[in-house]
Design an enzyme around this catalytic site. Sequence first.
Site, mmCIF file in Angstrom:
data_model
loop_
_atom_site.group_PDB
_atom_site.id
_atom_site.type_symbol
_atom_site.label_atom_id
_atom_site.label_comp_id
_atom_site.label_asym_id
_atom_site.label_seq_id
_atom_site.Cartn_x
_atom_site.Cartn_y
_atom_site.Cartn_z
ATOM 1 C CD GLU A 97 -2.851 0.962 2.635
ATOM 2 O OE1 GLU A 97 -2.593 1.694 3.484
ATOM 3 O OE2 GLU A 97 -3.880 0.036 2.240
ATOM 4 C CD GLU A 125 7.058 -2.197 -2.617
ATOM 5 O OE1 GLU A 125 7.994 -2.675 -2.523
ATOM 6 O OE2 GLU A 125 5.873 -3.092 -2.770
#
Length: 177
Positions: free
Chosen positions: A137, A139
Amino acid sequence: MDEIKRVKRELIYKGKIVNFYEDSMALPNGKTAIWDFIEHKGAAAVVPVTAEGKILMVRQYRNALERYTLEIPAGAVNDPKEPKEECAARELEEETGYKAEKLEWLMNVNTTVAFCNEIIGIYVAENLIPASQHLDEDEFLNVEEHELDELLSMVFDGRITDGKTAAALLAYKVKRG
């Protein structure tokens, strides 16, 4: 060599990936010193090689450096007992959107031996098969293809400064190049 012995270890902070400790160390001269210790659960990284011999790299923002870096795909193990080869395969797919028919151990790297026990298992991935990228989430990264010689030039001119990436590319060149 004279013996140095830890006499006390105190947990200062427990994190998601690392734990910070303060170690009291008995020194050969009879004195005691306080040393920092960072416990890391381990990680794996992968040198993904395309059918054309190019290396897949990821460009991502690194908060500690306050800039984007170009690195081989890598990530922490889910659990300290998780085999690093499984972690490498997972990170390859998560970050690049490829699976590998062949995954071979290249080397292990201790990243910061003065105060951290992190060990990164590094693998070479070949016979890549398209799969689906599924980033964490938080990245955000771009996948890039580069020639090995171009990447080595980036290591030597300072554009690639990540230790695991530099070590992996150099080892790959020596063993395979």
